[in-house]
Write a protein that holds these residues in place. Structure first.
Motif, PDB file in Angstrom:
ATOM      1  N   VAL A   1      51.756 -64.672  72.907  1.00  0.00           N
ATOM      2  CA  VAL A   1      51.982 -63.540  73.820  1.00  0.00           C
ATOM      3  C   VAL A   1      53.098 -63.915  74.776  1.00  0.00           C
ATOM      4  CG1 VAL A   1      50.954 -62.063  75.560  1.00  0.00           C
ATOM      5  CG2 VAL A   1      49.577 -62.816  73.607  1.00  0.00           C
ATOM      6  N   HIS A   2      54.083 -63.064  74.908  1.00  0.00           N
ATOM      7  CA  HIS A   2      55.253 -63.354  75.735  1.00  0.00           C
ATOM      8  C   HIS A   2      54.968 -63.003  77.184  1.00  0.00           C
ATOM      9  CE1 HIS A   2      57.900 -64.294  72.358  1.00  0.00           C
ATOM     10  NE2 HIS A   2      57.356 -63.269  71.708  1.00  0.00           N
ATOM     11  N   VAL A   3      54.738 -64.021  77.957  1.00  0.00           N
ATOM     12  CA  VAL A   3      54.550 -63.875  79.403  1.00  0.00           C
ATOM     13  C   VAL A   3      55.253 -65.041  80.069  1.00  0.00           C
ATOM     14  CG1 VAL A   3      52.348 -62.630  79.259  1.00  0.00           C
ATOM     15  CG2 VAL A   3      52.359 -65.126  79.301  1.00  0.00           C
ATOM     16  N   ASP A   4      55.360 -64.957  81.372  1.00  0.00           N
ATOM     17  CA  ASP A   4      55.869 -66.100  82.141  1.00  0.00           C
ATOM     18  C   ASP A   4      54.723 -67.111  82.256  1.00  0.00           C
ATOM     19  OD1 ASP A   4      57.079 -67.908  83.767  1.00  0.00           O
ATOM     20  OD2 ASP A   4      57.211 -66.608  85.527  1.00  0.00           O
ATOM     21  N   SER A   5      54.703 -68.038  81.325  1.00  0.00           N
ATOM     22  CA  SER A   5      53.527 -68.911  81.193  1.00  0.00           C
ATOM     23  C   SER A   5      53.202 -69.669  82.467  1.00  0.00           C
ATOM     24  CB  SER A   5      53.758 -69.914  80.047  1.00  0.00           C
ATOM     25  OG  SER A   5      53.930 -69.240  78.828  1.00  0.00           O
ATOM     26  N   PHE A   6      54.215 -70.075  83.207  1.00  0.00           N
ATOM     27  CA  PHE A   6      53.976 -70.888  84.385  1.00  0.00           C
ATOM     28  C   PHE A   6      53.546 -70.071  85.597  1.00  0.00           C
ATOM     29  CE2 PHE A   6      56.353 -73.852  81.768  1.00  0.00           C
ATOM     30  CZ  PHE A   6      55.695 -75.053  82.002  1.00  0.00           C
ATOM     31  N   SER A   7      53.408 -68.762  85.439  1.00  0.00           N
ATOM     32  CA  SER A   7      52.801 -67.974  86.511  1.00  0.00           C
ATOM     33  C   SER A   7      51.314 -68.288  86.633  1.00  0.00           C
ATOM     34  CB  SER A   7      53.003 -66.476  86.247  1.00  0.00           C
ATOM     35  OG  SER A   7      54.362 -66.154  86.297  1.00  0.00           O
ATOM     36  N   ASP A   8      50.714 -68.665  85.529  1.00  0.00           N
ATOM     37  CA  ASP A   8      49.330 -69.119  85.552  1.00  0.00           C
ATOM     38  C   ASP A   8      49.310 -70.475  84.858  1.00  0.00           C
ATOM     39  OD1 ASP A   8      46.637 -69.534  85.579  1.00  0.00           O
ATOM     40  OD2 ASP A   8      46.084 -67.632  84.636  1.00  0.00           O
ATOM     41  N   THR A   9      49.733 -71.487  85.605  1.00  0.00           N
ATOM     42  CA  THR A   9      49.844 -72.828  85.038  1.00  0.00           C
ATOM     43  C   THR A   9      48.518 -73.368  84.527  1.00  0.00           C
ATOM     44  OG1 THR A   9      51.717 -73.263  86.511  1.00  0.00           O
ATOM     45  CG2 THR A   9      50.661 -75.163  85.471  1.00  0.00           C
ATOM     46  N   PRO A  10      47.405 -73.206  85.258  1.00  0.00           N
ATOM     47  CA  PRO A  10      46.133 -73.709  84.705  1.00  0.00           C
ATOM     48  C   PRO A  10      45.807 -73.131  83.336  1.00  0.00           C
ATOM     49  CG  PRO A  10      45.870 -73.215  87.031  1.00  0.00           C
ATOM     50  CD  PRO A  10      47.224 -72.719  86.645  1.00  0.00           C
ATOM     51  N   LEU A  11      46.152 -71.833  83.140  1.00  0.00           N
ATOM     52  CA  LEU A  11      45.902 -71.237  81.830  1.00  0.00           C
ATOM     53  C   LEU A  11      46.794 -71.874  80.777  1.00  0.00           C
ATOM     54  CD1 LEU A  11      44.677 -69.151  79.934  1.00  0.00           C
ATOM     55  CD2 LEU A  11      46.424 -67.531  80.726  1.00  0.00           C
ATOM     56  N   LEU A  12      48.063 -72.092  81.120  1.00  0.00           N
ATOM     57  CA  LEU A  12      48.968 -72.717  80.163  1.00  0.00           C
ATOM     58  C   LEU A  12      48.493 -74.118  79.791  1.00  0.00           C
ATOM     59  CD1 LEU A  12      51.651 -72.677  78.583  1.00  0.00           C
ATOM     60  CD2 LEU A  12      52.759 -73.577  80.647  1.00  0.00           C
ATOM     61  N   ILE A  13      48.084 -74.882  80.809  1.00  0.00           N
ATOM     62  CA  ILE A  13      47.599 -76.246  80.536  1.00  0.00           C
ATOM     63  C   ILE A  13      46.395 -76.200  79.607  1.00  0.00           C
ATOM     64  CG2 ILE A  13      46.596 -78.303  81.591  1.00  0.00           C
ATOM     65  CD1 ILE A  13      48.240 -77.663  84.107  1.00  0.00           C
ATOM     66  N   ALA A  14      45.435 -75.341  79.948  1.00  0.00           N
ATOM     67  CA  ALA A  14      44.223 -75.252  79.148  1.00  0.00           C
ATOM     68  C   ALA A  14      44.530 -74.799  77.728  1.00  0.00           C
ATOM     69  CB  ALA A  14      43.231 -74.306  79.821  1.00  0.00           C
ATOM     70  N   LEU A  15      45.420 -73.838  77.596  1.00  0.00           N
ATOM     71  CA  LEU A  15      45.728 -73.277  76.283  1.00  0.00           C
ATOM     72  C   LEU A  15      46.427 -74.298  75.390  1.00  0.00           C
ATOM     73  CD1 LEU A  15      45.710 -70.826  74.431  1.00  0.00           C
ATOM     74  CD2 LEU A  15      47.814 -70.025  75.554  1.00  0.00           C
ATOM     75  N   VAL A  16      47.466 -74.924  75.916  1.00  0.00           N
ATOM     76  CA  VAL A  16      48.252 -75.861  75.092  1.00  0.00           C
ATOM     77  C   VAL A  16      47.447 -77.112  74.756  1.00  0.00           C
ATOM     78  CG1 VAL A  16      50.344 -77.274  75.037  1.00  0.00           C
ATOM     79  CG2 VAL A  16      50.412 -74.977  76.026  1.00  0.00           C
ATOM     80  N   THR A  17      46.738 -77.659  75.723  1.00  0.00           N
ATOM     81  CA  THR A  17      45.970 -78.879  75.448  1.00  0.00           C
ATOM     82  C   THR A  17      44.825 -78.612  74.475  1.00  0.00           C
ATOM     83  OG1 THR A  17      44.666 -78.460  77.462  1.00  0.00           O
ATOM     84  CG2 THR A  17      46.545 -79.965  77.648  1.00  0.00           C
ATOM     85  N   ASN A  18      44.158 -77.460  74.626  1.00  0.00           N
ATOM     86  CA  ASN A  18      43.069 -77.149  73.703  1.00  0.00           C
ATOM     87  C   ASN A  18      43.580 -76.915  72.289  1.00  0.00           C
ATOM     88  OD1 ASN A  18      40.096 -76.574  74.950  1.00  0.00           O
ATOM     89  ND2 ASN A  18      41.679 -76.258  76.509  1.00  0.00           N
ATOM     90  N   LEU A  19      44.711 -76.217  72.185  1.00  0.00           N
ATOM     91  CA  LEU A  19      45.266 -75.969  70.867  1.00  0.00           C
ATOM     92  C   LEU A  19      45.709 -77.274  70.201  1.00  0.00           C
ATOM     93  CD1 LEU A  19      46.228 -74.084  68.633  1.00  0.00           C
ATOM     94  CD2 LEU A  19      48.360 -73.735  69.927  1.00  0.00           C
ATOM     95  N   THR A  20      46.348 -78.159  70.977  1.00  0.00           N
ATOM     96  CA  THR A  20      46.777 -79.449  70.422  1.00  0.00           C
ATOM     97  C   THR A  20      45.573 -80.290  70.004  1.00  0.00           C
ATOM     98  OG1 THR A  20      48.682 -79.369  71.924  1.00  0.00           O
ATOM     99  CG2 THR A  20      48.193 -81.476  70.854  1.00  0.00           C
ATOM    100  N   ALA A  21      44.517 -80.216  70.791  1.00  0.00           N
ATOM    101  CA  ALA A  21      43.307 -80.965  70.435  1.00  0.00           C
ATOM    102  C   ALA A  21      42.718 -80.461  69.123  1.00  0.00           C
ATOM    103  CB  ALA A  21      42.284 -80.864  71.570  1.00  0.00           C
ATOM    104  N   VAL A  22      42.778 -79.155  68.913  1.00  0.00           N
ATOM    105  CA  VAL A  22      42.274 -78.612  67.646  1.00  0.00           C
ATOM    106  C   VAL A  22      43.136 -79.080  66.492  1.00  0.00           C
ATOM    107  CG1 VAL A  22      41.884 -76.501  66.334  1.00  0.00           C
ATOM    108  CG2 VAL A  22      41.181 -76.635  68.723  1.00  0.00           C
ATOM    109  N   TYR A  23      44.470 -79.077  66.681  1.00  0.00           N
ATOM    110  CA  TYR A  23      45.359 -79.580  65.639  1.00  0.00           C
ATOM    111  C   TYR A  23      45.007 -81.036  65.281  1.00  0.00           C
ATOM    112  CZ  TYR A  23      48.503 -75.559  66.193  1.00  0.00           C
ATOM    113  OH  TYR A  23      49.038 -74.297  66.218  1.00  0.00           O
TER     114      TYR A  23
END
Length: 1474
Positions: A559-581
């Protein structure tokens, strides 16, 4: 741990790069002297002066003591992950071994963190060390091991296991097609190596790809640190380490700004657009080990990812010197983490530890040193303390809820309205193991929740055709920026399930979020779309539906948004996705998010975890740090890993990473030359060790905690942590059963410093009183007085009532320290202030203490008045315990003034009251009262009543399980029975004392009681008792060795040798006597060594057999040593004993040599008695060698040292015998009758001075009659002497008959009475002639000389059997049968008719003088000899009997000490003893 480098540099070749070991195939070369054991050395030192010999000896002594209880030592090293092989106290070392790599890893970590040294400090330091803070702050223990040997052990265990992790030393790509089994690898690749038995090849498995094949041995280097081996085995996985290009950044972690070096167009929306020369500001940190970081463009203000390869440093700086790898926010958050498993302390911690009844219970007096040193009077837990009991700080804070009672977590309403993207969303939990709630906190939180907005979802909002119009969830999730309400959406606990969505079921919530996702996607509400997909992914991951979760995460990220407007969400999203990989091993997709996830995880401070799966990413990062050797990257990963496990309530999993983080913190600080580590984790480690039930490590880490920012709450929690772990090590320290460990003083003083800093007066007062109470329990009364005085001063700043208890305690301590006047000055104002109050009990307490002061000042009347007042008050208040104590103190006062009958009445009344208080904690007071009652009976000699009182006291102590009371009473009982000569009962109670001291682990006291028991058993004089004495002496010997008391050890070796000699085991006796000498030689006390040499020889010399065995100790050891140290007195004694020993052995030639040397040395001693003894002994030797002229000369020389006037009958006997010998010598050997007459006349003069020895007069008269009748004919003088001898003979015959009749009558009524009397009389004169010694009388007919001697000797022998009955103290045993004569003629009349005539000739065997002991007192040659020999000055230990030469030397000992002691006592006996 084992020689780690600070920053990924080359490891020490001497430790790890043993390539020659690996070039030889699967068998490592460990050297010819390889041993599986390693030596741990400890050294005590002072920080101010360096190594301290006295401290080292004290530690060595303590180790010997605890070594006997090997169980404790084994448990200590078990906690330290080592296996104890042996203990060598004399070498200050422990021998350890290890069986696994994990054991070496843990031990080396504990060694590096200082836990081993601190554990030994806690284990070896005596309790008295902890009572002196100044001394303690200056002392430390250093431990050392051979690190190279430890590294060798590590390598050996790795190869022994046959499977370990290694790093490739070079790149290998040139694999032949024929060598399909070989594996290609690159430098720094991590491989799992297995020994296949081949000479030069091992099997290797790549950690990055999982491919395996054969690898050369010389290409593999085992990972150097045991932590790495453990981590990679426990958490296997992909390393993901790409080769790094040339690094532009000097420091491993920097902050600041960078400048773009190339133009870059972003590949994803969350990356920054860069033009060459653009400046970007680093957000958080930039790590050298990562390829991506987060930055903000200085021109556009946009935040996004930046590849490190596209920039270069512009204005960068490393972290602060005290931070190294943590930001200030992270450091502060880490400092707030509390140890696990430590319950919040309640407000009564100090009252629970030091509950005092000093202001409500009377104190018992102390009559003398035999009484109890201090009676605690500690109330039981259900005992109600008076209303003046102190209140602790925690209940008196005025600022809201007490800290210990506050809610363990903040309510949601207290969350900030907006958080920056790198601020922590929630602090680390202060109590990771469990929360502790109080009812008021629960209601307070309910009120807080009621103030929150209504839940976003209600029943009506779950259904409907247009959820986008009325769904509050969509309204919440569509916010463009981070809101405080989003915290539950991203946290680790999935709290959005019950906080945000009202606790609906996960199935219902999934359906609802799916509808919100579809709606947001359809309406183009991008933020709601992203957040809904993220929440759906979290729900799927929670159910382990990883593929479905990955789909949702990927959709959210697309989803195209300014990811760093909600940094905690970005951190949670990227780290969780990488952990699944990572969990699904999707290597193709991993590069898309891996570097960004690493940057978000490591670069942004205070990361808040959203899933336990993030540990997969941390695992990969730690493997990367291992490959790169980047210790800073490793430290940040360990910090985040421990943070994650603590948040997940998994302290056991967190412990290895916390230890590693502490180690890296210490080592990196040392490499940066920083004295202070960035953060001290010892406080956290202490709680983790406590939870794992590792008390030694818990105590070590809490004592090493050096943080200065602890609160008062932390200080009290530290005290409680210390107590709980101390109880685990010593169960007798449980509350109420024994004294608190002295180490608690350190933590109480730390708490006092914090209380003074925070100006908490109530807590300061409580801590001062607690310290005073603790010092009092350990007998450090001076320190207790100072603390109590500080408590009085602090309490005075609060109010008068608060200072009362402190003042009473202060006064009581002054009484105990003997400062009665000062105590009285403190207590009198208190009594005055209580006159108008209703506090009767407190007034009684003051009256009682004032009475104790006055008794010590001798004011008996006033003391009695105060005690009576205290008694009346206790009766009025109905306090039976205080009544009993007041009566007991009155009884003590009566004993003190000598009124035992009155004391008996008072003490019996007191005991009646104590019986009614059986359930109260009054056992020591009860026992002390029985002891006083027994003392009152003792003054009236009521031994049976005394015994009953003492035994009752012992029964009470046994019932109360009070070891201290049992010790005191059993000791008193044993002494009582010893005084009554009931040694069997005395032994029983002394054995109980030894058992109690053993239970108290007091080796010194146990050794003393064992020595007493040994003496008592030996005094029973049976073979069985001697064996028992031997056993106790050996036990005492072991204790002396353990305590390092060399003097006592040597004396105990000597005593064991004596006992072995007594039971006729001479070989063992000689062995132990030699050990005694060797022990003494190791001391720096030559005079003590000299005494041991002499006493060892005395064992044989004074014995009844094998006396020649003393020669090696005298001649070969003691005599050269005495000459070496210049001890002339000891040299003289040894020469005298050697002479006598050789004379007894009839080795006259050698005896002559030593007697001649003794004469020379005697002159150096400056004691005339010594010269007299040596000359007489030398004369005797010459006499036996038939050198009669020399014998006469030295006899006369010996007489020249004697007084000219006779002061004592023993002197007369000596003169009589010596002159008789000279007369016989000159008459028969030298054939000089004229000189013989002169000598016998001198003998007659001496005999006349001894009226108690008429037998000597008789034989002298007969000898003179013989001379005048045969040798120098004079019929008149011959007849005169003969008549007087016959007259004396008749008197002696009558007295002998009467004495014989009386003796026979006495034998009928009393067994062996006469013989006992004779023995006492003989002992008063010293050793008499030996069995077979014959004294001959002169012959009456003129015959040849030999015939005369024979006949006269036969006649006198017959008379001696009769005369011995009336002259038991005489040295002459005239043995001639004498006919009975009239008893009318008195002995006095006979003496009037006796003139100065000759003395009886004794046989040669009876005329050897035996000077048993010479006097060391200095007497001048000009002083009158008569004055020297007066009864006050003469030394009775000099025995000089003219016994047979064959037995002469047996009686001679020359011991200065005994002679001086006898002279001091004024013994009337003379040193000339028959």
């Amino acid at each position: 741990a084992l020689g780690e480098s600070g920053e990924g540099g080359a490891e020490s070749d001497s430790y790890w790069k043993k390539k020659e070991a690996f070039l030889r195939g699967s068998k490592v070369s460990l050297g010819e002297k390889f041993s599986s054991e390693i030596l741990l050395l400890f050294t005590g030192r002072r920080r101010s002066t360096g190594p301290d010999r006295l401290l080292q000896e004290a530690l060595r002594t303590r180790l010997r003591v605890v070594e006997s209880n090997s169980k404790d030592v084994i448990q200590l090293f078990k906690d330290l992950s080592a296996r104890l092989v042996s203990v060598h106290a004399e070498k200050d070392s422990f021998v350890l071994t290890f069986k696994t790599v994990e054991e070496i890893w843990k031990f080396s970590t504990y060694l590096a963190l200082g836990f081993v040294a601190r554990c030994l400090e806690n284990f070896l330091c005596d309790q008295s060390f902890w009572l002196d803070p100044e001394l303690l702050s200056d002392l430390e223990i250093n431990v050392t091991v051979d690190e190279e040997h430890l590294a060798t052990l590590y390598l050996g265990l790795l190869l022994q296991e046959g499977c370990f992790f290694a790093k490739a030393l070079f790149t290998r790509n040139d694999i032949n097609e024929d060598d399909e089994d070989q594996l290609s690898f690159k430098k720094n690749d991590l491989l799992l190596a297995r020994d296949t038995g081949q000479e030069n090849m091992w099997e290797g498995t790549m950690l990055s790809t999982g491919s395996h094949g054969l690898v050369p041995v010389n290409a593999m280097q085992p990972l150097p640190y045991p932590f790495y081996q453990w981590f990679l085995r426990k958490y296997p996985g992909h390393a993901g380490c790409a080769s790094m290009e040339k690094e532009l950044f000097e420091h491993p972690i920097v902050t600041g700004s960078c400048v773009a070096v190339v133009d870059y167009s972003p590949q994803t929306p969350d990356e920054l657009q860069l033009n060459q020369g653009d400046v970007v500001q680093i957000e958080g940190l930039l790590l050298r080990g990562l390829a991506v970081f987060v930055a903000t463009h200085t021109l556009t203000g946009q935040t996004g990812f930046v590849h490190k390869a596209h920039v270069k440093p512009f204005d960068t700086a490393p972290l602060g010197r005290r931070l190294l790898f943590l930001t200030e926010e992270e450091r502060s958050a880490l400092a707030q983490v509390k140890p696990c498993s430590i319950e919040p302390c309640d407000s009564g911690l100090l009252d629970k530890l030091f509950s005092s009844d000093i202001s409500s219970v009377y104190r018992l007096d102390r009559l003398d040193d035999s009484d109890f040193m201090y009676i605690k009077s500690t109330p039981k837990h259900d005992y109600k303390v008076s209303s003046s009991a102190r209140q602790s700080l925690m209940s008196e804070r005025s600022s809201g809820t007490p800290p210990y009672h506050s809610s363990p977590r903040n309510s949601l309403s207290q969350a900030p309205s907006r958080l920056s993207f790198y601020q922590p969303l929630s602090a680390l939990p202060r109590e990771p193991e469990r929360w502790t709630f109080h009812p008021e906190d629960t209601f307070r939180e309910l009120d807080e929740f009621q103030e929150e907005p209504p839940l976003f979802m209600d029943e009506s909002s779950w259904d409907g055709d247009e959820p986008e119009l009325n769904d509050p969830t969509l309204t919440l999730l569509r916010q463009e920026h981070f809101q405080a309400e989003f915290v539950p959406l991203y946290d680790l606990q999935y709290s959005f399930l019950w906080v945000t969505f009202g606790g609906r079921s996960e199935e219902d919530l999934s359906g609802h979020l799916e509808s919100v996702r579809e709606c947001a996607k359809r309406m183009g509400v991008h933020w709601a779309h992203r957040r809904a997909c993220f929440l759906l992914g979290r729900l799927c991951a929670k159910k382990l539906k990883l593929s479905q979760a990955r789909v949702y995460y990927e959709e959210a990220l697309s989803v195209h948004v300014d990811s760093f407007s909600d940094t905690p969400l970005l951190i949670a999203l990227v780290t969780n996705l990488t952990a699944v990989y990572l969990k699904q091993k999707m290597a193709d997709k991993l590069p898309l998010t891996l570097e960004k996830a690493c940057a978000l995880l490591l670069c942004l401070p205070c990361h808040n975890f959203t899933s336990s799966d993030e540990f997969e990413l941390l695992n990969l990062l730690l493997r990367r740090a291992i490959v790169l050797g980047d210790k800073y990257l490793e430290a940040r990963v360990c910090y985040l890993t421990s943070n994650l496990f603590l948040s997940l309530r998994k302290p056991d999993d967190a412990l290895p990473f916390v230890e590693r983080l502490q180690f890296l913190s210490v080592t990196l600080s040392a490499n940066e030359n920083q004295p202070v580590a960035p953060v001290d984790l010892n406080w956290l480690l202490s709680g983790l060790y406590h939870r794992k039930y590792m008390p030694y490590l818990a105590l070590a880490s809490v004592s090493l905690d050096s943080r200065q920012d602890h609160s008062l709450q932390d200080a009290f929690q530290r005290i409680e942590l210390f107590i709980k772990n101390s109880v685990r090590l010593n169960p007798c320290w449980r509350e109420g059963t024994s004294l608190l460990p002295a180490q608690i003083v350190v933590y109480l003083q730390q708490a006092l410093v914090i209380a003074e800093r925070e100006e908490e007066l109530n807590t300061q007062r409580d801590l001062c009183l607690g310290l005073a109470s603790l010092y009092q329990q350990y007998g450090a009364l001076d320190k207790a007085v100072r603390c109590a005085q500080q408590g009085v001063e602090t309490g005075g700043h609060i109010n008068e009532e608060e200072g009362f208890e402190a003042s009473v305690l202060f006064g009581w301590l002054l009484v105990l320290t003997g400062q009665a006047e000062k105590a009285q000055a403190i207590l009198k104002p208190l009594l005055t202030s209580l006159q108008c109050s209703d506090s009767l009990t407190q007034r009684g307490v003051i009256h009682n203490l004032l009475a104790l002061c006055l008794r010590r000042q001798g004011e008996v009347s006033e003391a009695r008045g105060h005690l009576q007042s205290a008694l009346i008050i206790s009766r009025e208040s109905g306090n039976q315990r205080n009544q009993a104590l007041a009566l007991a103190n009155l009884g003590c006062l009566a004993i003190d003034v000598g009124a035992p009958s009155v004391a008996e009445i008072l003490l019996v009344r007191s005991l009646h009251l104590f019986v009614e208080l059986w359930e109260s904690p009054t056992d020591e007071e009860h026992v002390q009262t029985y002891l006083w009652l027994g003392r009152s009976y003792k003054d009236r000699r009521r031994s049976q009543d005394i015994r009953k009182c003492y035994e009752m006291g012992l029964l009470i102590a046994l019932h109360a399980k009070n070891l201290h009371s049992q010790m005191v009473v059993a000791k008193v009982l044993s002494r009582l029975y010893a005084d009554l000569l009931l040694y069997g009962q005395s032994i029983v109670y002394y054995e109980h004392c030894a058992a109690v001291s053993r239970e108290l682990k007091d080796k010194r006291l146990e050794g003393e009681y064992l020595e007493i028991l040994s003496s008592l058993y030996l005094s029973l004089n049976t073979e069985k008792s001697s064996r028992k004495s031997l056993d106790y002496t050996k036990q005492s010997l072991r204790i002396s060795i353990d305590l390092g008391k060399r003097e006592e050890e040597s004396e105990t070796w000597l005593q064991v040798g004596r006992i072995y000699y007594l039971i006729s085991e001479d070989e063992l006796a000689d062995m132990y006597l030699q050990a005694a000498v060797k022990t003494a030689l190791r001391m720096n006390d030559p005079h003590f060594t000299m005494s041991i040499y002499e006493e060892a020889g005395d064992v044989y010399f004074k014995g009844h057999r094998n006396r020649m065995a003393s020669l090696p100790f005298y001649r070969d050891g003691g005599l050269p040593f005495a000459r070496c140290i210049g001890d002339v007195h000891s040299e003289f004694r040894l020469l005298s004993k050697l002479t006598d020993l050789l004379m007894d052995h009839k080795d006259w030639d050698e005896a002559l040599q030593y007697s001649t040397l003794a004469v020379e040395v005697a002159g150096k001693t400056g004691v005339d008695m010594n010269e007299w003894a040596t000359y007489h002994r030398l004369a005797t030797v010459y006499y036996r060698l038939e050198q009669y002229e020399m014998a006469e000369n030295y006899y006369l020389k010996a007489l020249s040292f004697c007084p000219p006037s006779i002061q004592h009958p023993l002197e007369a006997q000596y003169y009589t015998r010596v002159y008789c010998r000279l007369g016989n010598l000159t008459l028969y050997k030298l054939k000089d009758a004229f000189d013989a007459v002169g000598y016998f006349h001198l003998a007659l003069a001496a005999a006349l001075e001894d009226p108690a020895n008429p037998e000597a007069l008789y034989v002298v008269y007969m000898k003179l009659a013989e001379i005048y009748g045969n040798h120098t004919p004079n019929d008149e003088l011959c007849q005169v002497h003969r008549d007087r001898a016959q007259s004396l003979k008749r008197i002696l015959g009558g007295a002998t008959a009467a004495a014989a009749a009386a003796a026979g009558e006495e034998d009928k009524h009393k067994n062996n009475g006469a013989s006992c009397q004779k023995e006492e009389e003989d002992s008063s004169l010293g050793r008499s002639e030996r069995t077979g010694d014959n004294i001959t009388a002169p012959r009456t007919r003129e015959t040849d000389t030999d015939t005369q001697t024979s006949i006269l000797g036969h006649e006198v022998k017959k008379e001696a059997d009769i005369t011995e009955q009336i002259a038991g103290s005489s040295g002459v045993n005239a043995q001639e049968t004498i006919p009975s004569h009239s008893h009318g003629e008195s002995l006095a009349t006979a003496q009037e008719n006796i003139t100065d005539e000759s003395v009886h000739q004794t046989t040669e065997e009876q005329l050897d003088l035996q000077p048993d002991r010479a006097v060391p007192e200095r007497t001048t040659h000009t002083r009158g000899i008569g004055e020297e020999l007066c009864p006050g000055n003469v030394q009775p230990s000099i025995q000089s009997s003219l016994n047979t030469e064959d037995a002469a030397s047996r009686e001679v000992t020359v011991e200065n000490g005994d002679a001086e002691e006898d002279a001091a006592e004024g013994d009337p006996k003379h040193f000339f003893t028959l």
